[in-house]
Design a protein around this motif. Structure first.
Motif, PDB file in Angstrom:
ATOM      1  N   THR A 185       0.840  -1.210   0.000  1.00  0.00           N
ATOM      2  CA  THR A 185       0.000   0.000   0.000  1.00  0.00           C
ATOM      3  C   THR A 185       0.866   1.247   0.000  1.00  0.00           C
ATOM      4  OG1 THR A 185      -1.773  -1.152   1.190  1.00  0.00           O
ATOM      5  CG2 THR A 185      -1.776   1.263   1.265  1.00  0.00           C
ATOM      6  N   LEU A 186       1.956   1.208   0.778  1.00  0.00           N
ATOM      7  CA  LEU A 186       2.885   2.336   0.809  1.00  0.00           C
ATOM      8  C   LEU A 186       3.489   2.571  -0.564  1.00  0.00           C
ATOM      9  CD1 LEU A 186       4.592   4.446   2.368  1.00  0.00           C
ATOM     10  CD2 LEU A 186       6.233   2.600   2.845  1.00  0.00           C
ATOM     11  N   ALA A 187       3.971   1.500  -1.204  1.00  0.00           N
ATOM     12  CA  ALA A 187       4.596   1.627  -2.517  1.00  0.00           C
ATOM     13  C   ALA A 187       3.608   2.151  -3.558  1.00  0.00           C
ATOM     14  CB  ALA A 187       5.165   0.286  -2.963  1.00  0.00           C
ATOM     15  N   ALA A 188       2.357   1.734  -3.429  1.00  0.00           N
ATOM     16  CA  ALA A 188       1.333   2.190  -4.376  1.00  0.00           C
ATOM     17  C   ALA A 188       1.075   3.685  -4.249  1.00  0.00           C
ATOM     18  CB  ALA A 188       0.041   1.407  -4.156  1.00  0.00           C
ATOM     19  N   SER A 189       1.438   4.265  -3.098  1.00  0.00           N
ATOM     20  CA  SER A 189       1.202   5.701  -2.892  1.00  0.00           C
ATOM     21  C   SER A 189       2.293   6.566  -3.523  1.00  0.00           C
ATOM     22  CB  SER A 189       1.110   6.009  -1.394  1.00  0.00           C
ATOM     23  OG  SER A 189       2.398   5.962  -0.772  1.00  0.00           O
ATOM     24  N   PHE A 190       3.446   5.953  -3.882  1.00  0.00           N
ATOM     25  CA  PHE A 190       4.529   6.717  -4.496  1.00  0.00           C
ATOM     26  C   PHE A 190       4.108   7.174  -5.892  1.00  0.00           C
ATOM     27  CE2 PHE A 190       7.634   3.569  -2.242  1.00  0.00           C
ATOM     28  CZ  PHE A 190       7.326   4.147  -1.010  1.00  0.00           C
ATOM     29  N   SER A 191       4.627   8.295  -6.321  1.00  0.00           N
ATOM     30  CA  SER A 191       4.374   8.717  -7.709  1.00  0.00           C
ATOM     31  C   SER A 191       5.166   7.844  -8.675  1.00  0.00           C
ATOM     32  CB  SER A 191       4.757  10.186  -7.904  1.00  0.00           C
ATOM     33  OG  SER A 191       6.157  10.375  -7.695  1.00  0.00           O
ATOM     34  N   ALA A 192       6.276   7.250  -8.187  1.00  0.00           N
ATOM     35  CA  ALA A 192       7.083   6.331  -8.984  1.00  0.00           C
ATOM     36  C   ALA A 192       7.984   5.538  -8.054  1.00  0.00           C
ATOM     37  CB  ALA A 192       7.925   7.086 -10.002  1.00  0.00           C
ATOM     38  N   LEU A 193       8.291   4.303  -8.464  1.00  0.00           N
ATOM     39  CA  LEU A 193       9.291   3.496  -7.764  1.00  0.00           C
ATOM     40  C   LEU A 193      10.370   3.186  -8.793  1.00  0.00           C
ATOM     41  CD1 LEU A 193      10.353   1.987  -5.335  1.00  0.00           C
ATOM     42  CD2 LEU A 193       8.903   0.037  -5.937  1.00  0.00           C
ATOM     43  N   ASP A 194      11.417   3.986  -8.760  1.00  0.00           N
ATOM     44  CA  ASP A 194      12.482   3.877  -9.753  1.00  0.00           C
ATOM     45  C   ASP A 194      13.509   2.826  -9.344  1.00  0.00           C
ATOM     46  OD1 ASP A 194      11.316   5.941 -11.260  1.00  0.00           O
ATOM     47  OD2 ASP A 194      12.382   7.478 -10.109  1.00  0.00           O
ATOM     48  N   GLU A 195      14.153   2.229 -10.331  1.00  0.00           N
ATOM     49  CA  GLU A 195      15.190   1.227 -10.092  1.00  0.00           C
ATOM     50  C   GLU A 195      16.472   1.623 -10.820  1.00  0.00           C
ATOM     51  OE1 GLU A 195      13.982  -2.856 -10.804  1.00  0.00           O
ATOM     52  OE2 GLU A 195      11.875  -2.246 -10.695  1.00  0.00           O
ATOM     53  N   VAL A 196      17.589   1.431 -10.136  1.00  0.00           N
ATOM     54  CA  VAL A 196      18.908   1.676 -10.727  1.00  0.00           C
ATOM     55  C   VAL A 196      19.815   0.493 -10.392  1.00  0.00           C
ATOM     56  CG1 VAL A 196      18.844   4.200 -10.809  1.00  0.00           C
ATOM     57  CG2 VAL A 196      19.505   3.049  -8.679  1.00  0.00           C
ATOM     58  N   PRO A 197      20.910   0.307 -11.127  1.00  0.00           N
ATOM     59  CA  PRO A 197      21.778  -0.848 -10.895  1.00  0.00           C
ATOM     60  C   PRO A 197      22.528  -0.821  -9.569  1.00  0.00           C
ATOM     61  CG  PRO A 197      22.107   0.049 -13.101  1.00  0.00           C
ATOM     62  CD  PRO A 197      21.300   1.037 -12.344  1.00  0.00           C
ATOM     63  N   ASP A 198      22.781   0.371  -9.010  1.00  0.00           N
ATOM     64  CA  ASP A 198      23.591   0.458  -7.795  1.00  0.00           C
ATOM     65  C   ASP A 198      23.149   1.644  -6.948  1.00  0.00           C
ATOM     66  OD1 ASP A 198      25.478   2.927  -8.405  1.00  0.00           O
ATOM     67  OD2 ASP A 198      25.428   1.709 -10.229  1.00  0.00           O
ATOM     68  N   TYR A 199      23.548   1.614  -5.675  1.00  0.00           N
ATOM     69  CA  TYR A 199      23.110   2.647  -4.743  1.00  0.00           C
ATOM     70  C   TYR A 199      23.886   3.956  -4.888  1.00  0.00           C
ATOM     71  CZ  TYR A 199      19.728  -0.263  -2.321  1.00  0.00           C
ATOM     72  OH  TYR A 199      18.626  -1.020  -2.016  1.00  0.00           O
ATOM     73  N   ASN A 200      25.062   3.926  -5.469  1.00  0.00           N
ATOM     74  CA  ASN A 200      25.757   5.189  -5.737  1.00  0.00           C
ATOM     75  C   ASN A 200      24.918   6.057  -6.666  1.00  0.00           C
ATOM     76  OD1 ASN A 200      28.047   4.848  -4.160  1.00  0.00           O
ATOM     77  ND2 ASN A 200      29.172   3.777  -5.759  1.00  0.00           N
ATOM     78  N   THR A 201      24.356   5.437  -7.684  1.00  0.00           N
ATOM     79  CA  THR A 201      23.477   6.167  -8.606  1.00  0.00           C
ATOM     80  C   THR A 201      22.227   6.642  -7.887  1.00  0.00           C
ATOM     81  OG1 THR A 201      24.270   4.817 -10.457  1.00  0.00           O
ATOM     82  CG2 THR A 201      22.216   6.024 -10.788  1.00  0.00           C
ATOM     83  N   ALA A 202      21.704   5.807  -7.002  1.00  0.00           N
ATOM     84  CA  ALA A 202      20.503   6.194  -6.256  1.00  0.00           C
ATOM     85  C   ALA A 202      20.753   7.444  -5.418  1.00  0.00           C
ATOM     86  CB  ALA A 202      20.060   5.033  -5.358  1.00  0.00           C
TER      87      ALA A 202
END
Length: 297
Positions: A185-202
Motif C-alpha cells: 500500500t505504501l509503494a502504491a502511494s509513491f508517484s514512482a518506484l524507480d530502479e537503478v543498478p547500484d546505490y551510488n546512482t541512487a
C-alpha cells in the motif's frame, strides 16, 4: 631362410608392434580425460580437490563488499570469505557481478555463491543457504532539508532503490497472505518506484532531486551518510522491514555449502568470526556492524 624372407618377417613384426602401441594409447588418453573430468566435478561439488572459491558480490555495497580507492575489492563479507579460503587451502576469487544478474551467474557456474549482504528472508527455498549471520533492516533515506520524517509522507513522491534488491522485494512482493500489504500500500502511494543498478546512482538521484527517497539496507545507508555527509541526508527512524543475511549457494549444492558452514562454525567457536566483524566495523567505518551479527544464535 633367405635375406628377403627375414626382412619380410621383421617388417610384419614392426607393424604388429605399432598396432599394439596404438591400441594401448587410447585407453591411456581416455583415463587421463576421465581423471580431468573427475577433478572438475569434484571442484564443482566442493570436495577436497577444490582449489578456488569464487564469491559473487556487488562491488558497490559497503561495508560488505565494494571497490576501495586503490582499486582493490574489500568488505566484511570478503574478509570472512578469505578466512574460509585460508582454512581450506583455496584461492579466493572476488568476482564483482551485476546484482540483477546474480541468479544467472550462479546457475551458469561463474560463481560458487552469492555472498554480499544477501537477504535470506523470502528466498529460503530458492537457494541452499549458510546462515543467517547478520540481522539487517531496510530503511528510507531522504535529503536532510526535505522535511520528511515518516514514510507516510512519501505519498505522491518518487522513490528509488536498487534493481534486484531486498528493498525492492519488500515494496513489490505479494506473498498472497496479506503479510506484506502495508508495504504494498505504501509503494502504491509513491508517484514512482524507480530502479537503478547500484546505490551510488541512487544517492546521486536523491541529491539532484530526481527522487525524494531511497529504500536501502541500513548498513549501506550508514556508510553512505558517513562518506557523503550526514548534513546532506537523514535516515527515517522506522524501518521498512527487517531481515537476515545469508550465503546463497545454487539449490542442491549442499556439499560445498556444508564445507563452508563447517569452516564458519570453527571460526565462530574459536572467536575468529567475531574478531573479523570487530575489525571490519573499524576498518570500514561501520560501528553498527558488530551489533548486527547473529551467527551461532
Amino acid at each position: 631362410m633367405n635375406r628377403r624372407k627375414i626382412l619380410a618377417l621383421l617388417s610384419a613384426a614392426a607393424v604388429v608392434g605399432s598396432l599394439a602401441a596404438c591400441g594401448t594409447s587410447a585407453p591411456s588418453s581416455s583415463a587421463a580425460s576421465g581423471s580431468t573430468s573427475s577433478t572438475a566435478a569434484a571442484s564443482a561439488s566442493g570436495s577436497a580437490e577444490r582449489t578456488t572459491f569464487t564469491v559473487g558480490f556487488d562491488a558497490e555495497y559497503p561495508p560488505y563488499g565494494y571497490k576501495a580507492d586503490d582499486g582493490s575489492y574489500v568488505g566484511f563479507d570478503l574478509d570472512l570469505a578469505q578466512e574460509v579460503c585460508d582454512r581450506n587451502g583455496w584461492e579466493l576469487v572476488r568476482q564483482p557481478i551485476d546484482w540483477n544478474s546474480k541468479d544467472m551467474e550462479l546457475d551458469a557456474g561463474n560463481i560458487d555463491c552469492i555472498w554480499n549482504g544477501f537477504t535470506m528472508t523470502g528466498r529460503e527455498d530458492s537457494y541452499t543457504w549458510v546462515g543467517p549471520y547478520v540481522n539487517n533492516s531496510i530503511v528510507f533515506v531522504v535529503n536532510a532539508d526535505s522535511g520528511i520524517t515518516d514514510a507516510s509522507e512519501l505519498a505522491g513522491r518518487p522513490v528509488i532503490t536498487q534493481s534486484g534488491s531486498s528493498a525492492l522485494t519488500a515494496l513489490t512482493d505479494d506473498p498472497g497472505d496479506g503479510s506484506n500489504n502495508e508495504n504494498l500500500t505504501l509503494a502504491a502511494s509513491f508517484s514512482a518506484l524507480d530502479e537503478v543498478p547500484d546505490y551510488n546512482t541512487a544517492f546521486m538521484n536523491l541529491e539532484s532531486g530526481v527522487d525524494d527517497a531511497i529504500a536501502v539496507d541500513i548498513g549501506v545507508a550508514n556508510y553512505q551518510l558517513k562518506t557523503r555527509g550526514s548534513d546532506k541526508f537523514v535516515m527515517l527512524e522506522k524501518p521498512l522491514s527487517t531481515e537476515q543475511y545469508g550465503i546463497g549457494f545454487k539449490k542442491g549444492n549442499t556439499e560445498l555449502a556444508d564445507q563452508v558452514k563447517a569452516t564458519l562454525d570453527e571460526m565462530w567457536a574459536d572467536g575468529t568470526f567475531t574478531k573479523i566483524a570487530t575489525a571490519a566495523a573499524k576498518n570500514y567505518d561501520a560501528p553498527e556492524l558488530a551489533g548486527m551479527i547473529c551467527y551461532g544464535e
